[in-house]
Design a protein around this motif. Sequence first.
Motif, PDB file in Angstrom:
ATOM      1  N   HIS A  76      -1.170   2.121   2.999  1.00 50.42           N
ATOM      2  CA  HIS A  76      -2.516   2.264   2.436  1.00 50.42           C
ATOM      3  C   HIS A  76      -2.582   3.494   1.546  1.00 50.42           C
ATOM      4  O   HIS A  76      -2.039   4.550   1.865  1.00 50.42           O
ATOM      5  N   GLN A  77      -3.311   3.354   0.430  1.00 53.04           N
ATOM      6  CA  GLN A  77      -3.642   4.488  -0.429  1.00 53.04           C
ATOM      7  C   GLN A  77      -5.007   4.228  -1.037  1.00 53.04           C
ATOM      8  O   GLN A  77      -5.331   3.079  -1.362  1.00 53.04           O
ATOM      9  N   ASP A  78      -5.835   5.281  -1.186  1.00 58.26           N
ATOM     10  CA  ASP A  78      -7.139   5.090  -1.825  1.00 58.26           C
ATOM     11  C   ASP A  78      -7.528   6.327  -2.625  1.00 58.26           C
ATOM     12  O   ASP A  78      -6.887   7.378  -2.530  1.00 58.26           O
ATOM     13  N   THR A  79      -8.584   6.168  -3.434  1.00 55.59           N
ATOM     14  CA  THR A  79      -9.021   7.250  -4.312  1.00 55.59           C
ATOM     15  C   THR A  79      -9.791   8.335  -3.566  1.00 55.59           C
ATOM     16  O   THR A  79     -10.204   9.327  -4.168  1.00 55.59           O
ATOM     17  N   GLY A  80      -9.967   8.153  -2.259  1.00 57.58           N
ATOM     18  CA  GLY A  80     -10.515   9.224  -1.434  1.00 57.58           C
ATOM     19  C   GLY A  80      -9.451  10.199  -0.963  1.00 57.58           C
ATOM     20  O   GLY A  80      -9.751  11.159  -0.250  1.00 57.58           O
ATOM     21  N   HIS A  82      -6.721   9.269   0.875  1.00 59.02           N
ATOM     22  CA  HIS A  82      -6.112   8.861   2.143  1.00 59.02           C
ATOM     23  C   HIS A  82      -4.837   8.070   1.896  1.00 59.02           C
ATOM     24  O   HIS A  82      -4.781   7.230   0.998  1.00 59.02           O
ATOM     25  N   GLN A  83      -3.826   8.326   2.719  1.00 57.47           N
ATOM     26  CA  GLN A  83      -2.568   7.597   2.662  1.00 57.47           C
ATOM     27  C   GLN A  83      -2.042   7.408   4.073  1.00 57.47           C
ATOM     28  O   GLN A  83      -2.203   8.281   4.934  1.00 57.47           O
ATOM     29  N   SER A  84      -1.412   6.260   4.328  1.00 57.35           N
ATOM     30  CA  SER A  84      -0.788   6.055   5.639  1.00 57.35           C
ATOM     31  C   SER A  84       0.116   4.843   5.569  1.00 57.35           C
ATOM     32  O   SER A  84      -0.010   3.994   4.676  1.00 57.35           O
ATOM     33  N   ILE A  85       1.032   4.757   6.516  1.00 61.46           N
ATOM     34  CA  ILE A  85       1.780   3.530   6.781  1.00 61.46           C
ATOM     35  C   ILE A  85       1.513   3.186   8.240  1.00 61.46           C
ATOM     36  O   ILE A  85       1.875   3.934   9.147  1.00 61.46           O
ATOM     37  N   ILE A  86       0.819   2.068   8.472  1.00 60.04           N
ATOM     38  CA  ILE A  86       0.471   1.635   9.821  1.00 60.04           C
ATOM     39  C   ILE A  86       1.372   0.463  10.192  1.00 60.04           C
ATOM     40  O   ILE A  86       1.498  -0.507   9.442  1.00 60.04           O
ATOM     41  N   GLU A  87       1.963   0.568  11.369  1.00 56.16           N
ATOM     42  CA  GLU A  87       2.957  -0.408  11.796  1.00 56.16           C
ATOM     43  C   GLU A  87       2.355  -1.416  12.772  1.00 56.16           C
ATOM     44  O   GLU A  87       1.174  -1.362  13.105  1.00 56.16           O
ATOM     45  N   ALA A  88       3.200  -2.361  13.228  1.00 48.36           N
ATOM     46  CA  ALA A  88       2.749  -3.452  14.091  1.00 48.36           C
ATOM     47  C   ALA A  88       1.994  -2.920  15.305  1.00 48.36           C
ATOM     48  O   ALA A  88       2.428  -1.976  15.968  1.00 48.36           O
ATOM     49  N   GLY A  89       0.838  -3.533  15.581  1.00 48.26           N
ATOM     50  CA  GLY A  89      -0.015  -3.120  16.682  1.00 48.26           C
ATOM     51  C   GLY A  89      -1.072  -2.120  16.278  1.00 48.26           C
ATOM     52  O   GLY A  89      -2.003  -1.854  17.043  1.00 48.26           O
ATOM     53  N   GLY A  90      -0.965  -1.579  15.076  1.00 52.77           N
ATOM     54  CA  GLY A  90      -1.929  -0.597  14.606  1.00 52.77           C
ATOM     55  C   GLY A  90      -3.083  -1.233  13.859  1.00 52.77           C
ATOM     56  O   GLY A  90      -3.098  -2.435  13.580  1.00 52.77           O
ATOM     57  N   ILE A  91      -4.068  -0.407  13.530  1.00 53.73           N
ATOM     58  CA  ILE A  91      -5.298  -0.880  12.897  1.00 53.73           C
ATOM     59  C   ILE A  91      -5.753   0.141  11.863  1.00 53.73           C
ATOM     60  O   ILE A  91      -5.655   1.352  12.081  1.00 53.73           O
ATOM     61  N   GLN A  92      -6.252  -0.363  10.723  1.00 54.55           N
ATOM     62  CA  GLN A  92      -6.868   0.477   9.706  1.00 54.55           C
ATOM     63  C   GLN A  92      -8.367   0.202   9.670  1.00 54.55           C
ATOM     64  O   GLN A  92      -8.779  -0.959   9.696  1.00 54.55           O
ATOM     65  N   TRP A  93      -9.154   1.261   9.567  1.00 53.68           N
ATOM     66  CA  TRP A  93     -10.604   1.105   9.424  1.00 53.68           C
ATOM     67  C   TRP A  93     -11.028   1.891   8.189  1.00 53.68           C
ATOM     68  O   TRP A  93     -10.922   3.120   8.161  1.00 53.68           O
ATOM     69  N   SER A  98     -20.045   4.077  -0.677  1.00 57.23           N
ATOM     70  CA  SER A  98     -20.506   4.165  -2.061  1.00 57.23           C
ATOM     71  C   SER A  98     -19.463   3.697  -3.066  1.00 57.23           C
ATOM     72  O   SER A  98     -19.800   3.464  -4.228  1.00 57.23           O
ATOM     73  N   GLY A  99     -18.210   3.556  -2.626  1.00 57.70           N
ATOM     74  CA  GLY A  99     -17.229   2.959  -3.506  1.00 57.70           C
ATOM     75  C   GLY A  99     -15.935   3.738  -3.613  1.00 57.70           C
ATOM     76  O   GLY A  99     -15.944   4.967  -3.743  1.00 57.70           O
ATOM     77  N   LEU A 100     -14.832   3.018  -3.532  1.00 54.11           N
ATOM     78  CA  LEU A 100     -13.522   3.595  -3.790  1.00 54.11           C
ATOM     79  C   LEU A 100     -12.584   2.485  -4.252  1.00 54.11           C
ATOM     80  O   LEU A 100     -12.921   1.304  -4.244  1.00 54.11           O
ATOM     81  N   ILE A 101     -11.406   2.887  -4.678  1.00 56.01           N
ATOM     82  CA  ILE A 101     -10.336   1.967  -5.037  1.00 56.01           C
ATOM     83  C   ILE A 101      -9.232   2.152  -4.017  1.00 56.01           C
ATOM     84  O   ILE A 101      -8.884   3.297  -3.669  1.00 56.01           O
ATOM     85  N   HIS A 102      -8.693   1.046  -3.517  1.00 55.69           N
ATOM     86  CA  HIS A 102      -7.590   1.185  -2.570  1.00 55.69           C
ATOM     87  C   HIS A 102      -6.541   0.107  -2.826  1.00 55.69           C
ATOM     88  O   HIS A 102      -6.792  -0.879  -3.518  1.00 55.69           O
ATOM     89  N   ALA A 103      -5.370   0.333  -2.266  1.00 62.56           N
ATOM     90  CA  ALA A 103      -4.276  -0.644  -2.316  1.00 62.56           C
ATOM     91  C   ALA A 103      -3.699  -0.771  -0.918  1.00 62.56           C
ATOM     92  O   ALA A 103      -3.626   0.205  -0.164  1.00 62.56           O
ATOM     93  N   GLU A 104      -3.325  -2.003  -0.574  1.00 63.50           N
ATOM     94  CA  GLU A 104      -2.684  -2.284   0.712  1.00 63.50           C
ATOM     95  C   GLU A 104      -1.419  -3.079   0.422  1.00 63.50           C
ATOM     96  O   GLU A 104      -1.479  -4.269   0.114  1.00 63.50           O
ATOM     97  N   VAL A 105      -0.301  -2.409   0.496  1.00 61.23           N
ATOM     98  CA  VAL A 105       0.983  -3.017   0.170  1.00 61.23           C
ATOM     99  C   VAL A 105       1.956  -2.766   1.311  1.00 61.23           C
ATOM    100  O   VAL A 105       1.664  -2.034   2.250  1.00 61.23           O
ATOM    101  N   SER A 106       3.103  -3.393   1.238  1.00 56.16           N
ATOM    102  CA  SER A 106       4.127  -3.194   2.265  1.00 56.16           C
ATOM    103  C   SER A 106       4.898  -1.908   1.984  1.00 56.16           C
ATOM    104  O   SER A 106       5.042  -1.480   0.831  1.00 56.16           O
TER     105      SER A 106
END
Length: 283
Positions: A76-80, A82-93, A98-106
């Motif tokens: 995950h990456q966003d214009t706020g 924030h960055q992370s790599i969440i693995e199996a069993g994990g959760i992103q919230w 008010s608005g941002l741009i994000h990407a969710e890639v492998s």
Amino acid sequence: MRTIKQQHRAVNSPIADLVTYRALPTHSVEHLDPFLFLNHHGPQVYQPNNQGLPFGPHPHRGFETVTFILEGDIMHQDTGGHQSIIEAGGIQWMTAGSGLIHAEVSSPAFKRSGGPLEILQLWVNLPAQHKMTTPAYTGLQQMEIPTVALDEGRVQLHAVSGEWAGTAGGYQPLTDIHLATINLQAGAKLDLPIPAEHTVFFYTIRGKLRVNGQETEARYLTEFDFDGTALHIEALTDAVLLLGHALPFQEPIVAAGPFVMNTEQEIRQAYQDYQAGKFGRWQ
């Protein structure tokens, strides 16, 4: 016990080479206030040297995304910031607010090595008073999500948000949204009280279940009436369930692409703000 109003089968809706079933909305159900949208990606196996998930940079405003990684991972990456790599069993919230741009890639590792992938993304509405809140993001790995063992260990309830069996979830959101993923062994039984005025969100991810006397199976969303407080669940096979409940907001819902607001004017404003760069600039 609550009566079942209808069962809704998820519809096949592939995205590029990503196996996807859309459970909400479909031709038979538009939304279950405040639950707006659910995509079930996979299960499938990616070969080594793959392109990974296709969700490059895109904007959101006015709601929250909750992403459940059952197999594989998400970077995950966003214009706020924030960055992370969440693995199996994990959760992103993510609270788009008010608005941002994000990407969710492998992750690079998943694209290099491949492997099984199964992911759910749920959109949860925000009430008018919170639609323009400051964007936020939290990613939790599996070990950070509280788990409650029930029915002599045959039920593993992962408390995502709200409170379940006296255990607070890993997230405490802006609104009183209760979410859990539940793993049940064949023959397991589970009784849960849910306030009669709450919407129930009951999506069977894997296996077969009987809930309040009616059978359901993988890739079905079960819709309930508002006429009781008890859910009685029996696992007919090993099964995995996404269960949620919340008080409906009972506000107008106007959705257009990646934005969910209360009026058409607010949607137009969202597009204008995005085009003006007010959601941040993608780096």
